[in-house]
Design a protein around this motif. Structure first.
Motif, mmCIF file in Angstrom:
data_model
loop_
_atom_site.group_PDB
_atom_site.id
_atom_site.type_symbol
_atom_site.label_atom_id
_atom_site.label_comp_id
_atom_site.label_asym_id
_atom_site.label_seq_id
_atom_site.Cartn_x
_atom_site.Cartn_y
_atom_site.Cartn_z
ATOM 1 N N ILE A 1 0.858 -1.189 0.000
ATOM 2 C CA ILE A 1 0.000 0.000 0.000
ATOM 3 C C ILE A 1 0.892 1.236 0.000
ATOM 4 O O ILE A 1 2.093 1.144 0.272
ATOM 5 N N GLY A 2 0.284 2.389 -0.262
ATOM 6 C CA GLY A 2 1.081 3.595 -0.457
ATOM 7 C C GLY A 2 1.044 4.594 0.688
ATOM 8 O O GLY A 2 1.505 5.723 0.550
ATOM 9 N N HIS A 3 0.455 4.194 1.830
ATOM 10 C CA HIS A 3 0.430 5.112 2.976
ATOM 11 C C HIS A 3 0.743 4.311 4.231
ATOM 12 O O HIS A 3 0.448 3.121 4.305
ATOM 13 N N ASP A 4 1.336 4.961 5.226
ATOM 14 C CA ASP A 4 1.802 4.199 6.386
ATOM 15 C C ASP A 4 1.051 4.537 7.672
ATOM 16 O O ASP A 4 1.428 4.076 8.745
ATOM 17 N N GLU A 5 0.009 5.354 7.555
ATOM 18 C CA GLU A 5 -0.875 5.581 8.706
ATOM 19 C C GLU A 5 -2.297 5.320 8.229
ATOM 20 O O GLU A 5 -2.741 5.933 7.249
ATOM 21 N N PRO A 6 -3.027 4.432 8.893
ATOM 22 C CA PRO A 6 -4.348 4.069 8.373
ATOM 23 C C PRO A 6 -5.404 5.166 8.527
ATOM 24 O O PRO A 6 -6.282 5.277 7.678
ATOM 25 N N TYR A 7 -5.312 5.944 9.615
ATOM 26 C CA TYR A 7 -6.420 6.854 9.908
ATOM 27 C C TYR A 7 -5.924 8.290 9.970
ATOM 28 O O TYR A 7 -5.058 8.627 10.769
#
Length: 925
Positions: free
Chosen positions: A604-610
């Motif tokens: 995936i391309g982001h490292d914080e879900p929220y």
RNA sequence: GCCCGGGUGGUGGAACUGGUAGACACGCAGGACUUAAAAUCCUGUUCGCCGAAAAAGCGAGUACGGGUUCGAUUCCCGUCCCGGGCACCA
């Protein structure tokens, strides 16, 4: 035409379902918004009014964003693995899959009742093999990865093997075994099994040994809260700690990144603090002390301290009792006391040890030697020191640490003062500012400076080093249960071998008995075929499936990937996540870690879900009580009791009564006699012809008979009323007791809203005429307020604004279509059914769900004058209307000329006149 | 013990950046419509004083005690109480 909410709501829910009004596409030119609720565990008890609070808030926000032109993902699903279903299976023989399915069906019906805009085509269930296939797949990714400390990222472990073959582990210290060092040749000389054991110490998902609460009599492993006073909660059987093979997630490797990530996300400060405290990074040092003991089998005691500056103030050492070598320290004289204490500690659950306030401990008979002044320091053991943190041993400095001080006082250990007048002998002083005394080479330095100086010296002497420590421990990731994801792992000759991805999902097999397996293993160990295939018999814990479900919603039917990169790049982070604070350090940390690992590995391309988290408050129950004269079936009304709680000298039993048969505080005595057979012939002693109940605010639970089912309220008042009332109760973040009484007011409001459009006899009242300035002002004030309030999740004040708007328009008898049409769009997120019905009644085309949110225009609300509060010395004395154009001089003139102000001045000039434009005027005299 | 929230009318709450405390509701009281009820509508409702009443006015008031300020529910210091969380974290 009257407001027939039952007919309207059912009808539009049917239409929306048929037209697929809530189906969301991954392919849209519109900007995206991802609004998510923490998905529920589908319990057999069903929903009570506390559950939908967050769902309604997120539903309103989703609908609002849709009206504002966003492509909104607003999914729902079920955290369907869990202990209650398994417990139910053990007790009733119903397969968890069957009871879970039934519970989900019930939840779904209850949710549908409230009219949510979930895209149900994206529903996920963690217990569905098509879902847990990917939970297992992610587990294999974690198993096959290590955390590369040189670049702070998860990487495939195959790369680590290549490094070992080239240069050994010089550049990559083993997280689990820091003292292990080998070169390339040594690595190659290891057996396959030895190599695998070493790699296990690096893997992000790894297998190790862990202690569990083992209850022999129940033949099962118990959770912490199932153990009370060293015995099982059910049955009261003895519980002992037992070592079992356990899986873990190496979340500690992510500690720094989990801290750093908090700076980039919009969580409440309280939530960030909780996570920060949980991770608990501290800077300190490890110090080795030589040990003098009778047996002389332990030569060194390593402690962890954040305050090496206080080393001359150490008066005793404390070691965690469960460390293996503790008995070795004991002198012959102390051996019995030490053994007794160890037995005592063994019987105590971790939870009890944490909650314990009384001081306990025992002297071992051994001494540590202070490396600087050679003093002999007694070594104690006590349960307040935990084996799992630091080195499991501390140096105690009573003059500077409260707990150490109390311990010293309790056992009469003499206290050394190294901070002079900063220590009063009454309580410890944890200051860092004092100038050290009695401290050898540190004497005369401030403590803050001495920290570094002490470490420097210890490092030179080779008996200490700087050490960053974390309070957080690796996360236990296995359960000895049936109803969870099986591990895709085979054990071959003591080696964990991952199943090939092609074999996923590894389906949970059918069992005939949910009883635990032998030696604390899970029920899977009872299946011969399973055991024959050498499959892992543990299952994954509840948080496995919930650590990544937000990704699956983006691409729920993908059979080739957990979620396509295209879908996860389009939806990205969850823009708004709503849920309770109870998940502050569990779910929210785990899912953040999984996201980071998946990001590192390129999935995936982001490292914080929220991106943003909003915590919903808890809705508490307002319990009702009746008073029974002890030993009779006679019930006395509350007001007739004496101050001491008796009635005519007789003892009274206070009993919970179902809140649903109490109107406010007045008991429906008829319903009460029918409530339970034992009350059928109940007699009542009334006051003023009524039976009045007592009340208390408690947690909402079945056993307290204070649960309220949303179905009943929806049936009586409609979904729109229910939705608005839940919001009207107060700010979403705040906990508050439920009180059904107030719902009437919101229902009245909706009926009044309806009557703006409709007359019961005459039908539609709306006319297509130009709106007056006054009507436009009311409308645009409302647009501004609703938009602002919805955007900042202040739904309670938004509901008030609707009420004010409707009150004002009713007053004006305003029936203009242009005004009312816009008002319908405004209220759509809050009360979608009535909005859609009236939208069509007044002749609009299309669905109101896709109307455009009205645009606020300041020109309609502009004022030329303001009624200023005029205060004398801060106390409001008059109200004077003055033009907004007026300057200071003009204002002073007008104000001082006013008779009600002039009388306070008694002819004298004021000291000062404060004039804040558009706010207030204050005359200082 | 530690950490995080929170204390405003009879009740839920409002007051967004220090600027009319109590919006909007519930409840209660009185009234209109009705044979009656339901529904609906109207009036009043922080407390106390003054008044036959109304109007007007005065005093107090946002857990408690201080402070800053022309002005504090809002900011600062101290205390008390309630709710939630916790792994006694050295």
């Amino acid at each position: 035409m009257e407001y027939n909410f039952r007919k309207i709501e059912k009808e539009w829910q049917r239409v929306w379902k048929e037209t697929g009004a809530y189906k969301v596409s991954n392919d849209s030119a519109k900007p995206k918004a991802y609004v998510l609720d923490m998905f529920p565990y589908p319990s057999g008890a069903g929903l009570h009014v506390g559950h939908p609070l967050g769902y309604i808030a997120s539903d309103i926000y989703s609908r609002f964003k849709r009206l504002k032109g966003f492509n909104v993902l607003h999914p729902m699903g079920y955290d369907a693995f869990g202990l209650p279903a398994e417990q139910y299976a053990i007790e009733n023989g119903v397969h968890p899959a069957v009871s879970t399915e039934k519970n989900i069906e019930n939840f779904r019906k209850q949710l549908d009742n409230i009219g949510f805009c979930f895209d149900w085509s994206r529903e996920v269930r963690t217990s569905d093999p098509a879902y847990y296939k990917w939970t297992q797949w992610i587990f294999l990714q974690l198993f096959s990865s290590f955390f590369n400390r040189t670049n702070g990222k998860a990487e495939p472990i195959s790369g680590l093997v290549a490094i070992f073959e080239k240069e050994g582990n010089i550049g990559h210290v083993s997280p689990a075994n820091p003292s292990l060092v080998f070169d390339a040749a040594t690595w190659k000389s290891y057996s396959h099994k030895q190599q695998q054991d070493i790699l296990m110490d690096y893997r992000l998902a790894y297998c190790g040994e862990g202690e569990v609460n083992w209850c022999e009599a129940l033949g099962t492993v118990l959770a912490n809260d199932e153990v009370v006073n060293g015995v099982s909660e059910r049955g009261g059987y003895p519980v002992v700690k037992k070592k079992l093979r356990q899986w873990y997630l190496r979340i500690t490797e992510y500690a720094d990144r989990l801290l750093e990530g908090l700076e980039r996300i919009d969580f409440s400060e309280a939530m960030k603090e909780m996570q920060t405290n949980w991770i608990g990074r501290s800077y300190g040092s490890e110090i080795d002390f030589n040990v003098k003991s009778e047996k002389a089998t332990v030569d060194k005691l390593r402690v962890y301290t954040t305050r090496p500056d206080t080393i001359f103030g150490v008066d005793f050492m404390v070691v965690a009792p469960e460390l293996d070598w503790v008995p070795e320290l004991a002198s012959a004289e102390q051996l019995q006391s030490v053994q007794d204490y160890l037995d005592y500690v063994k019987s105590r659950s971790e939870r009890e040890r944490m909650a314990e306030k009384k001081i306990s401990g025992v002297f071992t008979g051994a001494y540590a030697i202070n490396p600087f002044d050679g003093r002999e320091i007694p070594i104690w053991i006590s349960e307040y020191v935990l084996a799992g943190y630091g080195t499991g041993a501390i140096m105690a400095v009573p003059c500077g640490d409260e707990r150490d001080f109390k311990f010293a006082q309790h056992f009469g250990i003499p206290i050394t003062n190294i901070i002079g007048s900063h220590f009063d002998g009454e309580e410890a002083n944890p200051t860092k500012e004092a100038v050290l005394e009695n401290s050898g080479f540190l004497t005369g330095m401030t403590m803050r400076d001495a920290i570094g100086a002490a470490i420097d010296k210890l490092e030179v002497m080779g008996i200490g080093k700087r050490k960053v420590n974390y309070r957080m421990r690796d996360a236990a990731f296995s359960r000895q249960r049936y109803w969870g994801e099986p591990f895709p792992i085979q054990w071959k000759a003591g080696e964990a071998v991952p199943l090939p991805v092609a074999d996923l999902p590894l389906a949970l097999p059918h069992v005939d008995s949910y009883k635990p397996g032998p030696e604390g293993e899970g029920p899977l160990a009872n299946i011969p075929a399973w055991v024959a295939k050498e499959l892992e018999t543990n299952t994954m814990p509840g948080y496995a499936g919930s650590s990544w479900y937000f990704l699956r919603y983006m691409d729920p039917h993908n059979n080739h990937e957990l979620c396509s990169r295209k879908a996860s790049d389009y939806w990205g982070q969850v823009d708004l996540y709503i849920g309770g604070t109870e998940h502050a350090v569990g779910h929210l940390l785990y899912s953040r870690m999984w996201t980071k690992a998946l990001y590192d590995l390129g999935y995936i391309g982001h490292d914080e879900p929220y991106k943003k988290l909003v915590n919903q408050g808890m809705i508490q129950g307002s319990s009702r009580f009746v008073f029974r004269v002890n030993g009779t079936n006679t019930f006395v009304s509350k007001g007739l009791l004496s101050a001491d709680g008796t009635y005519q000298g007789k003892t009274i039993d206070k009993l919970h009564v179902d809140v649903n048969i109490v109107d406010g505080y007045e008991l429906d005595t008829q319903a009460f006699t029918k409530w339970r057979p034992s009350f059928a012939d109940a007699e009542f002693i009334l006051e003023d012809g009524k039976y009045i109940c007592d009340s208390e605010v408690e947690k909402m639970s079945k056993g307290k008979y204070n649960t309220v089912n949303p179905d009943d309220l929806v049936d009586k008042y409609g979904a729109d009323t229910f939705r608005m009332y839940e919001m009207f109760l107060g700010p979403v973040e705040m906990s508050k007791p439920w009180d059904t009484k107030g719902i009437e007011g919101v229902h009245r409001f909706l009926k009044k809203f309806w009557r703006l459009f409709m007359d019961e006899e005459k039908g539609l009242l709306v006319v297509d005429e130009p709106a007056t300035a006054e009507e436009l002002k009311i409308l645009h004030r409302t647009i501004r307020k609703i938009e602002e309030d919805t955007e900042r999740f202040s739904f309670n004040t938004a509901v008030s604004s609707f009420m004010i708007c409707v009150n004002e328009l009713t007053e004006l008898k305003s029936r203009k279509k242009s005004i009312l049409s816009d008002l319908l769009v405004l209220i759509t997120p809050y009360a979608p059914h009535i909005a859609e019905e009236l939208w069509h009644q007044i002749g609009n085309a299309g669905s109101v769900l896709d109307a455009a949110f009205p645009v606020f225009d300041e020109k309609y609300v502009r004022e030329s004058a303001k009624a200023y509060p005029v205060a004398i010395n801060g106390k409001t004395r008059a109200e004077i209307t003055i033009s907004l154009e007026a300057n200071q001089q003009e204002v002073e003139q007008i104000v001082l000329a006013d008779t009600s102000i002039a009388k306070w001045l008694e002819g004298k000039p004021p000291k000062k006149v404060i004039y804040v434009k558009n706010k207030m005027i204050n005359v200082v005299i």
